[in-house]
Design an enzyme around this catalytic site. Structure first.
Site, PDB file in Angstrom:
ATOM      1  N   CYS A   1     -22.635 -43.342  32.944  1.00 51.71           N
ATOM      2  CA  CYS A   1     -21.502 -44.198  33.268  1.00 51.71           C
ATOM      3  C   CYS A   1     -21.362 -45.107  32.066  1.00 51.71           C
ATOM      4  CB  CYS A   1     -21.725 -45.020  34.537  1.00 51.71           C
ATOM      5  SG  CYS A   1     -20.359 -46.186  34.770  1.00 51.71           S
TER       6      CYS A   1
ATOM      7  N   CYS B   1     -20.793 -48.981  33.221  1.00 53.67           N
ATOM      8  CA  CYS B   1     -21.804 -49.777  33.924  1.00 53.67           C
ATOM      9  C   CYS B   1     -22.899 -48.866  34.432  1.00 53.67           C
ATOM     10  CB  CYS B   1     -21.191 -50.626  35.022  1.00 53.67           C
ATOM     11  SG  CYS B   1     -20.063 -49.722  36.088  1.00 53.67           S
TER      12      CYS B   1
ATOM     13  N   CYS C   1     -22.441 -46.522  37.516  1.00 53.35           N
ATOM     14  CA  CYS C   1     -22.038 -45.704  38.653  1.00 53.35           C
ATOM     15  C   CYS C   1     -23.012 -44.532  38.782  1.00 53.35           C
ATOM     16  CB  CYS C   1     -20.623 -45.162  38.449  1.00 53.35           C
ATOM     17  SG  CYS C   1     -19.392 -46.474  38.368  1.00 53.35           S
TER      18      CYS C   1
HETATM   19 FE    FE Z   1     -19.608 -47.710  36.544  1.00 61.40          FE
END
Ligand code: FE
Length: 229
Positions: free
Chosen positions: A124, A127, A129
């Site tokens: 990701c 971030c 995920c």
């Molecule tokens: Fe994310």
């Protein structure tokens, strides 16, 4: 809480997808929720209610053991049952929820299958995920800025650091998770596993093999690690 939502047109990020998180994406700083969690943890530690090493051990258990066992069961079943493999390819969300692995961050799953010609790897870039219902909590490195940027730019070097060296001719596909779509890598079934039960096959499926930073273990490797008798 929404100060970090990205507009792909606004510059700074070029991810080609929309990321609708209810949290801040400032990469190296703690967001509001993380600050609250940290403050709570400090307070509870100070009061003697929790023991940080015990908490770390608990988190590690969910990260490495409990969580990924769900994904391993999905992969083992797919290896063992062509009908289920087809269902997983066609509609991973339905296939996975048919095994009762449902919940937040697993609402829209896509399974990507490794073959001799293609290796899949998940990141990701914004971030962290991650498909919670099948893999549990994301490992620390998955959330690190280094992994998030390098997985896309130089996946082969990143894989080498994880101890994975693929044949020159194998293409690497990197999948960028979003709030909407989470990926589960179906690792290649190791050779010499023809007669194994689904339960034993699941012992070969590591967390990293389902993120694509590892391969499934051979039966000998699994025995050496005490994962298979
Ligand atoms: Fe994310």
């Amino acid at each position: 809480m929404h100060s970090g939502d990205h507009d792909p047109e606004s510059g700074g990020h070029d991810h080609g997808h929309h990321h609708h998180h209810g949290h801040n994406h400032d990469h190296s700083e703690l967001d509001e929720m993380e600050l609250r969690v940290r403050a709570l943890e400090s307070l509870l530690t100070e009061k003697g209610y929790i023991d940080p090493p015990a908490l770390d051990a608990l988190i590690e258990t969910y990260e490495k053991q409990v969580g990924p066992r769900n994904g391993a069961a999905v992969v083992a079943r797919a290896w063992n049952d062509p009908g289920f493999m087809k269902m997983l390819r066609d509609d991973a969300t339905a296939a996975i929820s048919s095994m009762n692995f449902v919940g937040r961050q697993g609402e829209h799953m896509v399974a990507v299958e490794n073959t001799p010609g293609t290796h899949n790897m998940v990141v990701c870039t914004l971030c962290s995920c991650y498909p919670w219902p099948v893999l549990g909590l994301p490992p620390v490195w998955y959330k690190s800025p280094a992994y998030r940027s390098r997985a896309v730019i130089e996946p082969r070097s990143v894989l080498a650091e994880f101890g994975v060296t693929l044949p020159e001719g194998t293409a690497i596909k990197v999948w960028d998770s979003t709030a909407e779509v989470r990926y589960l890598v179906i690792p290649q079934r190791p050779a010499g596993t023809g007669g194994m039960s689904e339960e034993d096959l699941a012992c070969l499926v590591t967390r990293d093999s389902m993120i694509g930073t590892g391969l499934a273990l051979t039966p000998d490797e699994a025995r050496a690690k005490g994962l298979l008798s």
